[in-house]
Design a protein around this motif. Structure first.
Motif, PDB file in Angstrom:
ATOM      1  N   ALA A  39     -10.982 -14.066  -7.265  1.00 18.02           N
ATOM      2  CA  ALA A  39     -12.199 -13.322  -7.576  1.00 18.02           C
ATOM      3  C   ALA A  39     -12.046 -12.467  -8.839  1.00 18.02           C
ATOM      4  N   ARG A  40     -10.841 -12.004  -9.119  1.00 18.18           N
ATOM      5  CA  ARG A  40     -10.604 -11.156 -10.286  1.00 18.18           C
ATOM      6  C   ARG A  40     -10.368 -11.950 -11.573  1.00 18.18           C
ATOM      7  N   ASP A  41      -9.994 -13.211 -11.447  1.00 19.75           N
ATOM      8  CA  ASP A  41      -9.625 -14.024 -12.609  1.00 19.75           C
ATOM      9  C   ASP A  41     -10.865 -14.366 -13.432  1.00 19.75           C
ATOM     10  N   THR A  42     -10.961 -13.790 -14.618  1.00 22.27           N
ATOM     11  CA  THR A  42     -12.131 -14.013 -15.469  1.00 22.27           C
ATOM     12  C   THR A  42     -12.110 -15.383 -16.141  1.00 22.27           C
ATOM     13  N   GLU A  43     -10.988 -16.085 -16.099  1.00 18.56           N
ATOM     14  CA  GLU A  43     -10.884 -17.419 -16.690  1.00 18.56           C
ATOM     15  C   GLU A  43     -11.570 -18.478 -15.828  1.00 18.56           C
ATOM     16  N   LYS A  44     -11.723 -18.201 -14.547  1.00 16.23           N
ATOM     17  CA  LYS A  44     -12.324 -19.172 -13.618  1.00 16.23           C
ATOM     18  C   LYS A  44     -13.856 -19.127 -13.743  1.00 16.23           C
ATOM     19  N   PRO A  45     -14.521 -20.215 -13.358  1.00 19.21           N
ATOM     20  CA  PRO A  45     -15.991 -20.229 -13.406  1.00 19.21           C
ATOM     21  C   PRO A  45     -16.596 -19.231 -12.414  1.00 19.21           C
ATOM     22  N   VAL A  46     -17.790 -18.786 -12.704  1.00 21.85           N
ATOM     23  CA  VAL A  46     -18.466 -17.761 -11.897  1.00 21.85           C
ATOM     24  C   VAL A  46     -18.698 -18.249 -10.461  1.00 21.85           C
ATOM     25  N   GLU A  47     -19.039 -19.540 -10.315  1.00 23.20           N
ATOM     26  CA  GLU A  47     -19.307 -20.076  -8.977  1.00 23.20           C
ATOM     27  C   GLU A  47     -18.065 -20.009  -8.090  1.00 23.20           C
ATOM     28  N   GLU A  48     -16.914 -20.335  -8.673  1.00 16.60           N
ATOM     29  CA  GLU A  48     -15.651 -20.304  -7.911  1.00 16.60           C
ATOM     30  C   GLU A  48     -15.288 -18.876  -7.521  1.00 16.60           C
ATOM     31  N   ARG A  49     -15.491 -17.954  -8.452  1.00 10.99           N
ATOM     32  CA  ARG A  49     -15.198 -16.542  -8.166  1.00 10.99           C
ATOM     33  C   ARG A  49     -16.123 -16.011  -7.076  1.00 10.99           C
ATOM     34  N   PHE A  50     -17.395 -16.398  -7.140  1.00  9.90           N
ATOM     35  CA  PHE A  50     -18.355 -15.937  -6.135  1.00  9.90           C
ATOM     36  C   PHE A  50     -18.025 -16.533  -4.767  1.00  9.90           C
ATOM     37  N   ALA A  51     -17.607 -17.790  -4.756  1.00 13.80           N
ATOM     38  CA  ALA A  51     -17.213 -18.429  -3.492  1.00 13.80           C
ATOM     39  C   ALA A  51     -16.009 -17.713  -2.883  1.00 13.80           C
ATOM     40  N   ALA A  52     -15.069 -17.281  -3.720  1.00 17.76           N
ATOM     41  CA  ALA A  52     -13.903 -16.536  -3.224  1.00 17.76           C
ATOM     42  C   ALA A  52     -14.336 -15.195  -2.646  1.00 17.76           C
ATOM     43  N   GLN A  53     -15.309 -14.553  -3.269  1.00 15.59           N
ATOM     44  CA  GLN A  53     -15.812 -13.279  -2.746  1.00 15.59           C
ATOM     45  C   GLN A  53     -16.500 -13.473  -1.401  1.00 15.59           C
ATOM     46  N   LEU A  54     -17.238 -14.570  -1.254  1.00 16.55           N
ATOM     47  CA  LEU A  54     -17.892 -14.850   0.024  1.00 16.55           C
ATOM     48  C   LEU A  54     -16.868 -15.122   1.129  1.00 16.55           C
ATOM     49  N   LYS A  55     -15.808 -15.866   0.787  1.00 15.22           N
ATOM     50  CA  LYS A  55     -14.744 -16.123   1.768  1.00 15.22           C
ATOM     51  C   LYS A  55     -14.035 -14.831   2.149  1.00 15.22           C
ATOM     52  N   LEU A  56     -13.846 -13.968   1.167  1.00 12.70           N
ATOM     53  CA  LEU A  56     -13.205 -12.666   1.427  1.00 12.70           C
ATOM     54  C   LEU A  56     -14.072 -11.826   2.362  1.00 12.70           C
ATOM     55  N   ALA A  57     -15.375 -11.863   2.147  1.00 14.53           N
ATOM     56  CA  ALA A  57     -16.296 -11.105   2.999  1.00 14.53           C
ATOM     57  C   ALA A  57     -16.361 -11.688   4.408  1.00 14.53           C
ATOM     58  N   ALA A  58     -16.054 -12.981   4.538  1.00 14.15           N
ATOM     59  CA  ALA A  58     -16.108 -13.634   5.849  1.00 14.15           C
ATOM     60  C   ALA A  58     -14.883 -13.326   6.707  1.00 14.15           C
ATOM     61  N   LEU A  59     -13.827 -12.798   6.107  1.00 11.76           N
ATOM     62  CA  LEU A  59     -12.639 -12.437   6.885  1.00 11.76           C
ATOM     63  C   LEU A  59     -12.968 -11.284   7.823  1.00 11.76           C
ATOM     64  N   PRO A  60     -12.219 -11.131   8.916  1.00  8.67           N
ATOM     65  CA  PRO A  60     -12.482 -10.024   9.837  1.00  8.67           C
ATOM     66  C   PRO A  60     -12.324  -8.672   9.141  1.00  8.67           C
ATOM     67  N   ARG A  61     -13.211  -7.747   9.455  1.00  5.31           N
ATOM     68  CA  ARG A  61     -13.151  -6.431   8.825  1.00  5.31           C
ATOM     69  C   ARG A  61     -11.847  -5.708   9.140  1.00  5.31           C
ATOM     70  N   ASN A  62     -11.383  -5.883  10.355  1.00  5.71           N
ATOM     71  CA  ASN A  62     -10.153  -5.190  10.748  1.00  5.71           C
ATOM     72  C   ASN A  62      -8.900  -5.783  10.114  1.00  5.71           C
ATOM     73  N   SER A  63      -9.054  -6.820   9.308  1.00  6.16           N
ATOM     74  CA  SER A  63      -7.889  -7.369   8.617  1.00  6.16           C
ATOM     75  C   SER A  63      -7.671  -6.682   7.270  1.00  6.16           C
ATOM     76  N   ALA A  64      -8.541  -5.745   6.918  1.00 10.77           N
ATOM     77  CA  ALA A  64      -8.386  -5.003   5.667  1.00 10.77           C
ATOM     78  C   ALA A  64      -7.368  -3.876   5.869  1.00 10.77           C
ATOM     79  N   PRO A  65      -6.397  -3.737   4.964  1.00  7.56           N
ATOM     80  CA  PRO A  65      -5.369  -2.708   5.143  1.00  7.56           C
ATOM     81  C   PRO A  65      -5.915  -1.283   5.086  1.00  7.56           C
ATOM     82  N   THR A  66      -7.085  -1.080   4.492  1.00  2.98           N
ATOM     83  CA  THR A  66      -7.631   0.274   4.420  1.00  2.98           C
ATOM     84  C   THR A  66      -8.123   0.774   5.766  1.00  2.98           C
ATOM     85  N   ARG A  67      -8.271  -0.113   6.732  1.00  4.38           N
ATOM     86  CA  ARG A  67      -8.742   0.311   8.052  1.00  4.38           C
ATOM     87  C   ARG A  67      -7.603   0.785   8.954  1.00  4.38           C
TER      88      ARG A  67
END
Length: 101
Positions: free
Chosen positions: A31-59
């Motif tokens: 998601a952070r890699d600016t060299e990748k296409p926007v669609e791929e980065r957005f898909a990675a962000q959607l997959k990241l959002a689909a992970l369980p909330r309690n799997s985030a280390p900030t929780r």
């Protein structure tokens, strides 16, 4: 002593965070890699959002290993100020002596 349910919930969050750490880091890198296409980065962000909330280390909440207390936590010793004082008073922490001036 903290509620056993709160301590158990925090342990479950720690376990989930450890389990999803590699996957989360990989998706963040994409998601952070600016060299990748926007669609791929957005898909990675959607997959990241689909992970369980309690799997985030900030929780994860820092809790005392002895009492489960969430406040007054010393990271270096993994215990609360109250447990630290009790252990120090009984001489269970090497090198720690009662202060006087």
């Amino acid at each position: 002593m903290a509620k056993k349910s709160a301590v158990a919930r925090n342990r479950r969050v720690q376990r989930l965070a450890k389990q999803y750490l590699a996957k989360r880091e990989a998706l963040k890198a994409i998601a952070r890699d600016t060299e990748k296409p926007v669609e791929e980065r957005f898909a990675a962000q959607l997959k990241l959002a689909a992970l369980p909330r309690n799997s985030a280390p900030t929780r994860i909440r820092n809790r005392c290993e002895i009492s489960g207390r969430p406040r007054g936590f010393y990271r270096k010793l993994n215990m609360s100020r109250i447990a630290l004082r009790d252990y120090a008073s009984h001489g269970l922490i090497p090198g720690m002596v009662k202060s006087s001036w």
